[in-house]
Design a protein around this motif. Structure first.
Motif, PDB file in Angstrom:
ATOM      1  N   UNK A   9      52.161  28.816  44.929  1.00 27.95           N
ATOM      2  CA  UNK A   9      51.419  28.870  46.198  1.00 27.95           C
ATOM      3  C   UNK A   9      50.496  30.089  46.231  1.00 27.95           C
ATOM      4  N   UNK A  10      50.997  31.217  45.755  1.00 28.12           N
ATOM      5  CA  UNK A  10      50.178  32.430  45.717  1.00 28.12           C
ATOM      6  C   UNK A  10      48.974  32.233  44.782  1.00 28.12           C
ATOM      7  N   UNK A  11      49.208  31.634  43.617  1.00 25.29           N
ATOM      8  CA  UNK A  11      48.107  31.414  42.664  1.00 25.29           C
ATOM      9  C   UNK A  11      47.079  30.446  43.233  1.00 25.29           C
ATOM     10  N   UNK A  12      47.539  29.427  43.960  1.00 24.97           N
ATOM     11  CA  UNK A  12      46.598  28.472  44.558  1.00 24.97           C
ATOM     12  C   UNK A  12      45.761  29.145  45.642  1.00 24.97           C
ATOM     13  N   UNK A  13      46.402  30.009  46.439  1.00 23.07           N
ATOM     14  CA  UNK A  13      45.637  30.737  47.468  1.00 23.07           C
ATOM     15  C   UNK A  13      44.576  31.620  46.824  1.00 23.07           C
TER      16      UNK A  13
ATOM     17  N   UNK B  79      37.267  19.037  47.008  1.00 21.47           N
ATOM     18  CA  UNK B  79      37.990  20.297  47.209  1.00 21.47           C
ATOM     19  C   UNK B  79      39.493  20.060  47.328  1.00 21.47           C
ATOM     20  N   UNK B  80      39.885  18.991  48.032  1.00 24.00           N
ATOM     21  CA  UNK B  80      41.314  18.686  48.172  1.00 24.00           C
ATOM     22  C   UNK B  80      41.930  18.319  46.824  1.00 24.00           C
ATOM     23  N   UNK B  81      41.203  17.511  46.052  1.00 26.70           N
ATOM     24  CA  UNK B  81      41.717  17.125  44.731  1.00 26.70           C
ATOM     25  C   UNK B  81      41.840  18.339  43.815  1.00 26.70           C
ATOM     26  N   UNK B  82      40.851  19.228  43.886  1.00 23.69           N
ATOM     27  CA  UNK B  82      40.905  20.445  43.067  1.00 23.69           C
ATOM     28  C   UNK B  82      42.080  21.327  43.490  1.00 23.69           C
ATOM     29  N   UNK B  83      42.305  21.432  44.810  1.00 23.54           N
ATOM     30  CA  UNK B  83      43.432  22.240  45.291  1.00 23.54           C
ATOM     31  C   UNK B  83      44.769  21.686  44.795  1.00 23.54           C
ATOM     32  N   UNK B  84      44.911  20.360  44.862  1.00 24.63           N
ATOM     33  CA  UNK B  84      46.148  19.741  44.394  1.00 24.63           C
ATOM     34  C   UNK B  84      46.363  19.977  42.907  1.00 24.63           C
ATOM     35  N   UNK B  85      45.279  19.849  42.136  1.00 24.83           N
ATOM     36  CA  UNK B  85      45.409  20.047  40.689  1.00 24.83           C
ATOM     37  C   UNK B  85      45.676  21.510  40.362  1.00 24.83           C
ATOM     38  N   UNK B  86      45.069  22.411  41.122  1.00 22.67           N
ATOM     39  CA  UNK B  86      45.313  23.843  40.897  1.00 22.67           C
ATOM     40  C   UNK B  86      46.766  24.205  41.209  1.00 22.67           C
ATOM     41  N   UNK B  87      47.328  23.609  42.262  1.00 25.72           N
ATOM     42  CA  UNK B  87      48.731  23.896  42.582  1.00 25.72           C
ATOM     43  C   UNK B  87      49.645  23.392  41.468  1.00 25.72           C
ATOM     44  N   UNK B  88      49.346  22.193  40.953  1.00 27.02           N
ATOM     45  CA  UNK B  88      50.175  21.637  39.878  1.00 27.02           C
ATOM     46  C   UNK B  88      50.097  22.507  38.628  1.00 27.02           C
ATOM     47  N   UNK B  89      48.877  22.924  38.297  1.00 21.54           N
ATOM     48  CA  UNK B  89      48.678  23.814  37.137  1.00 21.54           C
ATOM     49  C   UNK B  89      49.426  25.132  37.359  1.00 21.54           C
ATOM     50  N   UNK B  90      49.303  25.692  38.567  1.00 17.37           N
ATOM     51  CA  UNK B  90      49.967  26.962  38.866  1.00 17.37           C
ATOM     52  C   UNK B  90      51.478  26.825  38.811  1.00 17.37           C
ATOM     53  N   UNK B  91      52.010  25.683  39.269  1.00 22.20           N
ATOM     54  CA  UNK B  91      53.456  25.461  39.236  1.00 22.20           C
ATOM     55  C   UNK B  91      53.973  25.448  37.796  1.00 22.20           C
TER      56      UNK B  91
ATOM     57  N   UNK C 157      43.705  10.026  32.844  1.00 23.77           N
ATOM     58  CA  UNK C 157      43.854  11.197  33.712  1.00 23.77           C
ATOM     59  C   UNK C 157      45.245  11.241  34.342  1.00 23.77           C
ATOM     60  N   UNK C 158      45.750  10.050  34.761  1.00 26.35           N
ATOM     61  CA  UNK C 158      47.067  10.043  35.418  1.00 26.35           C
ATOM     62  C   UNK C 158      48.159  10.525  34.460  1.00 26.35           C
ATOM     63  N   UNK C 159      47.986  10.196  33.163  1.00 23.60           N
ATOM     64  CA  UNK C 159      48.991  10.633  32.194  1.00 23.60           C
ATOM     65  C   UNK C 159      48.909  12.154  31.981  1.00 23.60           C
ATOM     66  N   UNK C 160      47.689  12.689  32.021  1.00 30.62           N
ATOM     67  CA  UNK C 160      47.548  14.150  31.885  1.00 30.62           C
ATOM     68  C   UNK C 160      48.232  14.861  33.053  1.00 30.62           C
ATOM     69  N   UNK C 161      48.065  14.298  34.259  1.00 29.08           N
ATOM     70  CA  UNK C 161      48.715  14.904  35.430  1.00 29.08           C
ATOM     71  C   UNK C 161      50.235  14.823  35.296  1.00 29.08           C
ATOM     72  N   UNK C 162      50.735  13.690  34.804  1.00 32.39           N
ATOM     73  CA  UNK C 162      52.186  13.538  34.589  1.00 32.39           C
ATOM     74  C   UNK C 162      52.668  14.545  33.550  1.00 32.39           C
ATOM     75  N   UNK C 163      51.880  14.758  32.497  1.00 31.66           N
ATOM     76  CA  UNK C 163      52.266  15.722  31.448  1.00 31.66           C
ATOM     77  C   UNK C 163      52.396  17.127  32.035  1.00 31.66           C
ATOM     78  N   UNK C 164      51.419  17.536  32.852  1.00 34.87           N
ATOM     79  CA  UNK C 164      51.459  18.873  33.455  1.00 34.87           C
ATOM     80  C   UNK C 164      52.674  19.019  34.372  1.00 34.87           C
ATOM     81  N   UNK C 165      52.921  17.991  35.203  1.00 35.10           N
ATOM     82  CA  UNK C 165      54.073  18.051  36.112  1.00 35.10           C
ATOM     83  C   UNK C 165      55.388  18.081  35.332  1.00 35.10           C
ATOM     84  N   UNK C 166      55.461  17.258  34.272  1.00 37.15           N
ATOM     85  CA  UNK C 166      56.696  17.213  33.478  1.00 37.15           C
ATOM     86  C   UNK C 166      56.940  18.550  32.769  1.00 37.15           C
TER      87      UNK C 166
END
Length: 295
Positions: free
Chosen positions: A138-142, A163-175, A269-278
Motif C-alpha cells: 500500500x505504501x509503495x502504491x501511494x 489510471x485505475x488499471x495502472x493503480x491495480x497493477x502497481x499494487x499487485x507488483x508492489x505486493x 496478459x491475464x496469465x502474466x497477472x496470475x504469474x505476478x499474483x502467484x
C-alpha cells in the motif's frame, strides 16, 4: 487476637492472556498495516528520496534520449515518444524500490528488539507477515501515485480507467516485491547486509524487465534472462494498458509493445497477472515459514 508472626499475604495480580483467534489475527494485520502507514507518513525524507530516481529516469533520461532517438517512427508516420514508452517501466521501478525497502523495517525492528515483542504476542506470526506485505504494498502504491500524476508529461492520457488499471497493477507488483523483500528480511540480522542484498537483486531485476527497452530483437541469452525475471510480467501488462489508450498504428505497436513470448507463444496478459499474483503469494508463504522457524 492475631498472632505476632502472622503477616498479610501480598496482593497477586493475575494477568489473563487471551487465546489466539482469527479476530485477533485480523486485528494484528490491521495494526501492523497501520504502523507501516504511520512510519511512511512521518518519514518525509524517505518519501522524497523514493521519488528522485523515477523522476530522473522519466524527465531527465527520457527527455535526453528522446532528443537522441527522436522516438519511434514508422512508414505510416506514427510516433511514440521515448518518455511514453518508458512510463510504465518507471511506474514499476517506483513501486519496486519502495516495496523492497519497506521490508527493511523488519530488520530494524529485530535490531532494536521490537520484533521479539511482536513475536511473543498471542497472535500468529503469519498475521505479522501479511500485515507487513499488505502495508508495504500500500505504501509503495501511494508512492507510485505521484508518478501517475506525471503521466501528462509523458504524453499518457489521464483516462480514469487507465489510471485505475495502472493503480491495480502497481499494487499487485508492489505486493509481490514486498513479499520478496520480507522473505529476504526474515533471516537477515543487520541493515547493512539487507541493503547490500537488495541492491544486488534490484539492479538486475530492473535492467532485465524490459522497463527501458522493447523485449523483441534481443540476443537469445538476454531474452532468456528477461523471461525468468518476475518484474517482466508486471511491466508488460502496464505497457499494454498504456498502449491501449494511444493512437498508434499496428507496426508501431508491434515494435514498442511486443509482449512476452515463450518459445514463440505469446503469453496472454491475464496469465502474466496470475504469474505476478502467484509469485507474491508464494514469496509471502516462504516468509511465513521463515518467521515460524526464526528468532
Amino acid at each position: 487476637m492475631t498472632g505476632m508472626g502472622t503477616q498479610s499475604a501480598p496482593d497477586v495480580v493475575r494477568v489473563r492472556v487471551p487465546g489466539r483467534s482469527v479476530r485477533h489475527d485480523l486485528r494484528a494485520i490491521k495494526i501492523v498495516l497501520h504502523r507501516e502507514l504511520i512510519r511512511f507518513w512521518r518519514d518525509r525524507m524517505r518519501m522524497v528520496s523514493g521519488l528522485v530516481q523515477p523522476v530522473l529516469w522519466l524527465l531527465v533520461m527520457g527527455t535526453g534520449l528522446s532528443e537522441l532517438v527522436r522516438g519511434g517512427t514508422t512508414a505510416a508516420g506514427g510516433t511514440v515518444d521515448l518518455r511514453t514508452f518508458i512510463f510504465p517501466g518507471v511506474c514499476a521501478m517506483s513501486v519496486m524500490f519502495t516495496a523492497m525497502f519497506s521490508a527493511a523495517s523488519i530488520v530494524w525492528d529485530r535490531e532494536f528488539g521490537f520484533l521479539r515483542e511482536m513475536l511473543v504476542a498471542p497472535i500468529s506470526r503469519a498475521s505479522i507477515v501479511i500485515g507487513k506485505c499488505v502495508g508495504g504494498a500500500l505504501v509503495a502504491t501511494l508512492q507510485g501515485v505521484v508518478i501517475l500524476a506525471l503521466a501528462g508529461l509523458a504524453h499518457v492520457p489521464y483516462h480514469p480507467v487507465l489510471l485505475l488499471e495502472m493503480l491495480g497493477m502497481m499494487f499487485l507488483c508492489a505486493f509481490a516485491l514486498t513479499g520478496f523483500g520480507v522473505m529476504l528480511a526474515a533471516r537477515i540480522t543487520t541493515l547493512q547486509a539487507f541493503f547490500a542484498l537488495n541492491q544486488m537483486a534490484l539492479m538486475p531485476m530492473m535492467f532485465l524487465s524490459g522497463a527501458l527497452y522493447p523485449l523483441n530483437g534481443l540476443p537469445a541469452w538476454l531474452g532468456v534472462l528477461t523471461r525468468f525475471n518476475p518484474l517482466t510480467y508486471a511491466v508488460d501488462p502496464m505497457r499494454h494498458i498504456v498502449f491501449r489508450y494511444l493512437h498508434t498504428d499496428a507496426a508501431l505497436r508491434a515494435r514498442f509493445n511486443p509482449g512476452v513470448t515463450w518459445n514463440g507463444w505469446h503469453v496472454p496478459i491475464w496469465l502474466e497477472i496470475v504469474i505476478v499474483a502467484a509469485m507474491g503469494l508464494a514469496m509471502m508463504g516462504v516468509a511465513i515459514v521463515e518467521f515460524r522457524h526464526g528468532d
